[in-house]
Design an enzyme around this catalytic site. Structure first.
Site, mmCIF file in Angstrom:
data_model
loop_
_atom_site.group_PDB
_atom_site.id
_atom_site.type_symbol
_atom_site.label_atom_id
_atom_site.label_comp_id
_atom_site.label_asym_id
_atom_site.label_seq_id
_atom_site.Cartn_x
_atom_site.Cartn_y
_atom_site.Cartn_z
ATOM 1 N N GLU A 246 -22.747 -14.788 6.139
ATOM 2 C CA GLU A 246 -23.602 -15.084 7.282
ATOM 3 C C GLU A 246 -23.921 -13.777 7.986
ATOM 4 O O GLU A 246 -23.028 -12.969 8.241
ATOM 5 C CB GLU A 246 -22.888 -16.024 8.240
ATOM 6 C CG GLU A 246 -23.708 -16.391 9.451
ATOM 7 C CD GLU A 246 -22.992 -17.363 10.376
ATOM 8 O OE1 GLU A 246 -23.440 -17.496 11.523
ATOM 9 O OE2 GLU A 246 -22.002 -17.972 9.966
ATOM 10 N N TYR B 244 -4.211 -17.667 -2.254
ATOM 11 C CA TYR B 244 -5.116 -18.424 -1.377
ATOM 12 C C TYR B 244 -5.108 -19.895 -1.778
ATOM 13 O O TYR B 244 -5.155 -20.778 -0.938
ATOM 14 C CB TYR B 244 -6.519 -17.825 -1.473
ATOM 15 C CG TYR B 244 -7.476 -18.291 -0.412
ATOM 16 C CD1 TYR B 244 -7.334 -17.893 0.909
ATOM 17 C CD2 TYR B 244 -8.536 -19.126 -0.727
ATOM 18 C CE1 TYR B 244 -8.217 -18.316 1.887
ATOM 19 C CE2 TYR B 244 -9.422 -19.547 0.243
ATOM 20 C CZ TYR B 244 -9.260 -19.143 1.545
ATOM 21 O OH TYR B 244 -10.135 -19.566 2.510
ATOM 22 N N GLN C 291 -15.198 -23.750 -3.256
ATOM 23 C CA GLN C 291 -16.402 -24.296 -2.627
ATOM 24 C C GLN C 291 -17.557 -24.290 -3.613
ATOM 25 O O GLN C 291 -17.615 -23.477 -4.516
ATOM 26 C CB GLN C 291 -16.764 -23.507 -1.375
ATOM 27 C CG GLN C 291 -17.178 -22.074 -1.639
ATOM 28 C CD GLN C 291 -17.361 -21.283 -0.359
ATOM 29 O OE1 GLN C 291 -17.015 -21.739 0.710
ATOM 30 N NE2 GLN C 291 -17.898 -20.101 -0.463
#
Length: 59
Positions: A8, A41, A51
Site C-alpha cells: 500500500e 510465520y 493470502q
C-alpha cells in the site's frame, strides 16, 4: 511465509504524485537464513499467511 505481497502506498504531500507503468517504486529483498527459524510465520498463524490476491490491511 507464502502468498502474494500487497504493498500500500500513500501520497501524504499536498502535491499530486505520478506513477508511471513499468517504473519501480519499491524493492523487496528476501534473505536466506543460515539456520532453520525457531518459530515460523506459519507457526504463528500469521494473518497474511497464504493470502490469495489483494488483501486489505488486517489490524
Amino acid at each position: 511465509w507464502e502468498g502474494y505481497v500487497t504493498i500500500e502506498i500513500s501520497n501524504t504531500s499536498p502535491l499530486p504524485a505520478k506513477i508511471y507503468a513499468n517504473e519501480g517504486i519499491a524493492q523487496l529483498l528476501f534473505i536466506e537464513g543460515s539456520e532453520v527459524c525457531e518459530r515460523s510465520y506459519a507457526d504463528k498463524a500469521g494473518k497474511y499467511q497464504a493470502q490469495k490476491g489483494i488483501t486489505l490491511a488486517k489490524m
